[in-house]
Every structure is written in structure tokens, then in C-alpha cells.
Design an enzyme around this catalytic site. Sequence first.
Site, PDB file in Angstrom:
ATOM      1  N   SER A 272       1.257  -1.220  -0.320  1.00  0.00           N
ATOM      2  CA  SER A 272       0.081   0.058   0.373  1.00  0.00           C
ATOM      3  C   SER A 272       0.905   0.919   0.009  1.00  0.00           C
ATOM      4  O   SER A 272       0.529   1.850  -0.366  1.00  0.00           O
ATOM      5  CB  SER A 272      -0.984   0.003   1.451  1.00  0.00           C
ATOM      6  OG  SER A 272       0.368  -0.286   2.400  1.00  0.00           O
TER       7      SER A 272
ATOM      8  N   ASN B  11      -1.953  -2.542  13.613  1.00  0.00           N
ATOM      9  CA  ASN B  11      -3.736  -2.977  13.579  1.00  0.00           C
ATOM     10  C   ASN B  11      -4.051  -1.244  14.048  1.00  0.00           C
ATOM     11  O   ASN B  11      -4.304  -0.145  13.498  1.00  0.00           O
ATOM     12  CB  ASN B  11      -4.212  -3.272  13.781  1.00  0.00           C
ATOM     13  CG  ASN B  11      -3.914  -5.010  13.075  1.00  0.00           C
ATOM     14  OD1 ASN B  11      -3.092  -4.739  11.887  1.00  0.00           O
ATOM     15  ND2 ASN B  11      -4.372  -5.606  13.118  1.00  0.00           N
TER      16      ASN B  11
ATOM     17  N   THR C 170     -41.282  26.524  -8.848  1.00  0.00           N
ATOM     18  CA  THR C 170     -40.958  25.183  -7.771  1.00  0.00           C
ATOM     19  C   THR C 170     -41.481  24.569  -9.786  1.00  0.00           C
ATOM     20  O   THR C 170     -41.851  25.209 -10.498  1.00  0.00           O
ATOM     21  CB  THR C 170     -42.453  25.318  -7.616  1.00  0.00           C
ATOM     22  OG1 THR C 170     -44.018  25.917  -8.191  1.00  0.00           O
ATOM     23  CG2 THR C 170     -42.024  25.737  -5.835  1.00  0.00           C
ATOM     24  N   HIS C 171     -40.826  23.572  -9.580  1.00  0.00           N
ATOM     25  CA  HIS C 171     -41.051  22.371 -11.315  1.00  0.00           C
ATOM     26  C   HIS C 171     -40.779  23.400 -12.237  1.00  0.00           C
ATOM     27  O   HIS C 171     -40.837  23.043 -13.322  1.00  0.00           O
ATOM     28  CB  HIS C 171     -42.496  21.894 -11.458  1.00  0.00           C
ATOM     29  CG  HIS C 171     -43.368  21.717 -10.348  1.00  0.00           C
ATOM     30  ND1 HIS C 171     -43.484  20.287  -9.599  1.00  0.00           N
ATOM     31  CD2 HIS C 171     -43.914  22.480  -8.793  1.00  0.00           C
ATOM     32  CE1 HIS C 171     -44.186  20.767  -8.203  1.00  0.00           C
ATOM     33  NE2 HIS C 171     -43.891  21.645  -8.075  1.00  0.00           N
TER      34      HIS C 171
ATOM     35  N   ASN D 133     -18.654  28.084 -22.751  1.00  0.00           N
ATOM     36  CA  ASN D 133     -18.557  26.651 -21.648  1.00  0.00           C
ATOM     37  C   ASN D 133     -18.686  27.411 -20.049  1.00  0.00           C
ATOM     38  O   ASN D 133     -17.458  26.776 -19.992  1.00  0.00           O
ATOM     39  CB  ASN D 133     -18.722  25.755 -22.203  1.00  0.00           C
ATOM     40  CG  ASN D 133     -18.753  25.400 -24.026  1.00  0.00           C
ATOM     41  OD1 ASN D 133     -20.051  25.802 -24.249  1.00  0.00           O
ATOM     42  ND2 ASN D 133     -17.845  24.948 -24.670  1.00  0.00           N
TER      43      ASN D 133
ATOM     44  N   GLU E  67     -19.808  22.287 -14.949  1.00  0.00           N
ATOM     45  CA  GLU E  67     -20.204  21.276 -15.216  1.00  0.00           C
ATOM     46  C   GLU E  67     -19.680  20.057 -14.844  1.00  0.00           C
ATOM     47  O   GLU E  67     -19.412  18.770 -14.060  1.00  0.00           O
ATOM     48  CB  GLU E  67     -20.334  21.379 -16.567  1.00  0.00           C
ATOM     49  CG  GLU E  67     -21.410  22.310 -17.650  1.00  0.00           C
ATOM     50  CD  GLU E  67     -21.136  22.523 -18.795  1.00  0.00           C
ATOM     51  OE1 GLU E  67     -20.245  20.914 -19.043  1.00  0.00           O
ATOM     52  OE2 GLU E  67     -21.536  23.169 -19.692  1.00  0.00           O
TER      53      GLU E  67
ATOM     54  N   TYR F 258      -9.644  -6.645  12.273  1.00  0.00           N
ATOM     55  CA  TYR F 258      -8.350  -6.904  10.896  1.00  0.00           C
ATOM     56  C   TYR F 258      -8.505  -7.123  10.306  1.00  0.00           C
ATOM     57  O   TYR F 258      -8.410  -8.763  10.884  1.00  0.00           O
ATOM     58  CB  TYR F 258      -7.140  -5.661  11.501  1.00  0.00           C
ATOM     59  CG  TYR F 258      -6.782  -4.842  10.596  1.00  0.00           C
ATOM     60  CD1 TYR F 258      -6.543  -4.285   9.840  1.00  0.00           C
ATOM     61  CD2 TYR F 258      -5.986  -6.105   9.706  1.00  0.00           C
ATOM     62  CE1 TYR F 258      -6.130  -2.958   8.938  1.00  0.00           C
ATOM     63  CE2 TYR F 258      -5.426  -5.501   8.273  1.00  0.00           C
ATOM     64  CZ  TYR F 258      -5.453  -4.339   8.080  1.00  0.00           C
ATOM     65  OH  TYR F 258      -5.018  -3.638   6.581  1.00  0.00           O
TER      66      TYR F 258
ATOM     67  N   GLN G 290      -7.237  -1.993   3.852  1.00  0.00           N
ATOM     68  CA  GLN G 290      -6.462  -1.481   3.142  1.00  0.00           C
ATOM     69  C   GLN G 290      -6.979  -0.534   1.553  1.00  0.00           C
ATOM     70  O   GLN G 290      -6.825   0.453   1.363  1.00  0.00           O
ATOM     71  CB  GLN G 290      -4.953  -2.120   3.119  1.00  0.00           C
ATOM     72  CG  GLN G 290      -3.877  -1.374   2.167  1.00  0.00           C
ATOM     73  CD  GLN G 290      -2.566  -3.132   2.075  1.00  0.00           C
ATOM     74  OE1 GLN G 290      -2.386  -2.968   2.762  1.00  0.00           O
ATOM     75  NE2 GLN G 290      -2.809  -2.646   0.612  1.00  0.00           N
TER      76      GLN G 290
ATOM     77  N   LYS H 159      -7.694   3.774   2.144  1.00  0.00           N
ATOM     78  CA  LYS H 159      -7.498   5.199   1.931  1.00  0.00           C
ATOM     79  C   LYS H 159      -7.232   5.495   0.268  1.00  0.00           C
ATOM     80  O   LYS H 159      -8.262   6.852  -0.192  1.00  0.00           O
ATOM     81  CB  LYS H 159      -6.123   4.168   2.021  1.00  0.00           C
ATOM     82  CG  LYS H 159      -5.665   4.380   3.235  1.00  0.00           C
ATOM     83  CD  LYS H 159      -4.055   3.651   3.209  1.00  0.00           C
ATOM     84  CE  LYS H 159      -4.095   3.012   5.196  1.00  0.00           C
ATOM     85  NZ  LYS H 159      -4.992   1.776   4.374  1.00  0.00           N
TER      86      LYS H 159
HETATM   87  N1  ARG Z   1      -0.967  -1.412   5.036  1.00  0.00           N
HETATM   88  C1  ARG Z   1      -2.453  -1.996   6.505  1.00  0.00           C
HETATM   89  C2  ARG Z   1      -3.252  -0.718   6.241  1.00  0.00           C
HETATM   90  O1  ARG Z   1      -3.459   0.102   5.321  1.00  0.00           O
HETATM   91  C3  ARG Z   1      -1.853  -1.345   7.358  1.00  0.00           C
HETATM   92  C4  ARG Z   1      -2.330  -2.993   8.113  1.00  0.00           C
HETATM   93  C5  ARG Z   1      -1.325  -3.283   8.020  1.00  0.00           C
HETATM   94  N2  ARG Z   1      -2.286  -4.786   9.014  1.00  0.00           N
HETATM   95  C6  ARG Z   1      -1.803  -6.358   9.269  1.00  0.00           C
HETATM   96  N3  ARG Z   1      -2.304  -6.734   9.938  1.00  0.00           N
HETATM   97  N4  ARG Z   1      -1.716  -6.469   7.914  1.00  0.00           N
HETATM   98  O2  ARG Z   1      -4.337  -1.879   6.596  1.00  0.00           O
END
Ligand code: ARG
Length: 468
Positions: free
Chosen positions: A33, A120, A165-166, A295, A300, A327, A332, A335
Amino acid sequence: MSDKAVVQGQTNSAWGGRFQESTDAFVAEFTASVGFDKRLAKEDITGSLAHAKMLVKQGILTNEEGALIAQGLAEIMQEIEAGRFEWSVALEDVHMNVEKRLTDKIGEAGKKLHTGRSRNDQVATDIRLFMRGAIDEVLKEIKRLQGGIVDLAEREYATIMPGFTHLQVAQPITFGYHLLAWYEMLARDVGRFVDCRARLNVSPLGAAALAGTTFAIDREFSAQELGFSGVCENSLDAVSDRDFAIEFCAAAAIVLMHLSRFSEELILWNSAAFGFVDLPDRFCTGSSIMPQKKNPDVPELVRGKTGRVYGHLFALLTLMKSQPLAYNKDNQEDKEPLFDTLDTLLHCLRAFADMMPALKANKDNMLRAAAKGFSTATDLADYLVRKGVAFRDAHEIVGRSVRLAIEAQCDLSELALEQLQAVSTAIEADVYEYLTLEGSVNARNHRGGTAPQQVLARAQALKAKLRA
Ligand code: ARG
């Protein structure tokens, strides 16, 4: 899985102990990530500093270890800010990139930072810290837009336009009044973000992987260090729920819904058919084939981007809906929708806030449009009621007067007194005071009504409030 696909020596040092083969190269890419969560680097370091300070205070780390960690993290922050930090996909995410760099820099002490913590609770902390700052930015931008709206409303407090209205001409209102309706929508948006911020501002730190930690930590201390108002009471919940991100996206989706409605009105008003406003040239683009075109691209695009933010809200709701506690790696995926929602929201707010002071009202066109469509018909009915006619009968009388005006191709106020009296003997010469557009708006002189006096007072009060 072919041997070739295995990246030799790429087993993550943070968790590789029980693994007998290296991570598949594609899997390493697929599960990483860092490409997007490096955006959380500042919050990650801030969270680690507070965690380390707490560990020192509790005697879990020594003062020297704490000092080394603080120094190392400060240097890493500088490297990141200067664009000198080398991010590694093999290290999976922002957390392990920073930790590895710290250990490379300061040795053994770096390896101790993760005591009593898990990625976590770490990532949950980072996102909450990030969102606090994000909401503050959003609030600033909404308030800037509200300021522009209020200034324009103050200038245009007595400018008459048709209220619809409308999308049919209904009753005359003032342009300032219409603008202040936009203000109110945004005021509720502000409230939603303020609520969201207050709810998310509690610390997950100490929740560790899911059940808390065996170390004698002080959660209140790290929470206070980070400016949280309290701590998450249940560790399973702390590491697993992303409802605060969903709440943020929901609030953002509602803002975009509002901006999309404003956009739609600007697009209509800017058209030749309406001609109510002129969007400044710098917010418009031309056509490559039709030389006459100007435009309204900015509104838009804002209208278009609304769909994208709705999409992110649904992505997050769907991401969350089937996850068992606690978790899961699914999280992940929170994000990118979150970041894009924030960026899109800020851009759209900025476009509107920049555009507002430059918006020009074409008063003549607004007035002409308000004079069409018998917009003072309700005023005539109210007049008759005050002369003792029951409202339902008054409604019928006005309906017949409107038919007369349609046949004569004129406005109600242009019918002769004898013509009106032929429809109802209750009508007298004073009726014309009520049939004009000015008379109509001035008559709605109560809190929340469209009378220019009310609009001006409200705009001035709001201006003072925004300044405070
Ligand atoms: N990159 C992970 C996320 O965004 C971080 C947490 C990872 N925890 C794990 N137990 N793999 O969620």
C-alpha cells in the site's frame, strides 16, 4: 507459482520469521500500500513519537532509546519532506518503510519502537490524525465559499428574480435570498464535518493487534500527546471499524450534492435562454468548432465529480459491510477512496469559492423573467383573503384573472381595474400595490421571508458571524 516469480530475499523482515519462501513478486506488489499510504507519513511519525514517549514514561524504553527514536524520526521526516526518502514496495507500507529506515539509522532502539503496538492500531491512529487535519482544511474552504455567498447576497439583497417550483416561475424572490439558501445548505455541511471530527477524535493507540497489549502502557498519555479527546474503549472496534471514513465520505457526498445543485443553477442561469448571470471568462472554456460558445465547464465538472464521490462512499460502505471483527486486509482499501474524496471535495469547494466573488448578476434579465409567468398570482389571492374572501374562492378568482391575462397577453398588473372587478367585486384600486414584483417581495417581511430588508439583515448578521 513458478520459482521465477519469487523475489529472492524479499521476505519482509518485519514478519518473515515463520516463512519458508519469499513473497511472490506479484503478490508483494499486489498487497503493498506504500504507493498511496505514504501520504500518511507525517501522521505515522507523529503517532510513533507519542507512542515512544509513552513507552519511555512507562519505563518500557530507556530515556536514551526514546531520544534516539525521536531524533531518528525527526530526520526521517526531513528526508520525506525534502523528497529524499526512498520508498520501497518490498517493505509493503508506510509503517514498515519508516520503521526500517529508523532501524537502519539508529540500530537496536529502532527495533523496539513497535513494542506494545501493532500496525493495526498504528494505521487506525494515522488515518484519524490525517482526517482531523483534512476536516479542518475542508471547513476552511466551506467557510470561504460561505463568505463569498454572503458578500454577493449582501450586494444583491434587493435584486428581483423569479423563484421557481417545478422550474416554473412561482413567486418573485430576490437573488440575495436565493444565495442565502445556498449558505444554509453549507451551514449544515459544516455541522456534519464538525460532528464527524468530534466522533473520530479518539485514540486507537494501545489497541495493538486486536485485544490490547501485555505491557503496562498509558493510553491516556499517548492520546493526550496526540490531541485526542479520549481513547477507543474497545480494541476490536478500534482496529477494525472505518465508520469515521464512511461518515466523512457521506458528509462529502452531501456537500457535492449541494454543489451539484448550485452548478446546475449556474449552468441554467448562464445560458442564453435564462441570461441571469455571467460566469467570468476565466472560469469558462470555448468550443473548438462553435466560435460563439462560452461553456460553463467549471460548474459542469463539479456536477460531474459528484458521481465520483458518491462512488467512493459506496466503495467504503461495501468494503466494510461483510468484514468479521477485527482487522482484515480489506481495510487497506479504505485509503484511495478517502484520499480522492478529500482531494475532489477540496478542488470543487475551491472552484466555487474562487468563482463566487466574480459572479455577475444580470438584473434586467432577472426582473424581466420574474414579470413573466404571473408570479404575483398568490399575492392577489392573499389580497382577496384580506378583503374577506375565503382562500379557496380567492384561488378560483385568481385562476380566472390569470386566464384573462393570458388571453390579453399581459401581466396581471396590466389588467384594467374594470377587467379585474368583472372577475371579483372584492377587488379595489389598491390591488396594484400588491401586484407589482416589489410589492410582492416586500410583503414577505418576516424571519425567513424574501423581503429585501430581511435578506440584508440576515446577510449582515452572517457576515459578522463568519468574521467572528
Ligand atoms: N497497510 C495496512 C493497511 O493499510 C496496515 C495494517 C496492516 N496490518 C496487518 N495486520 N496486515 O491497512
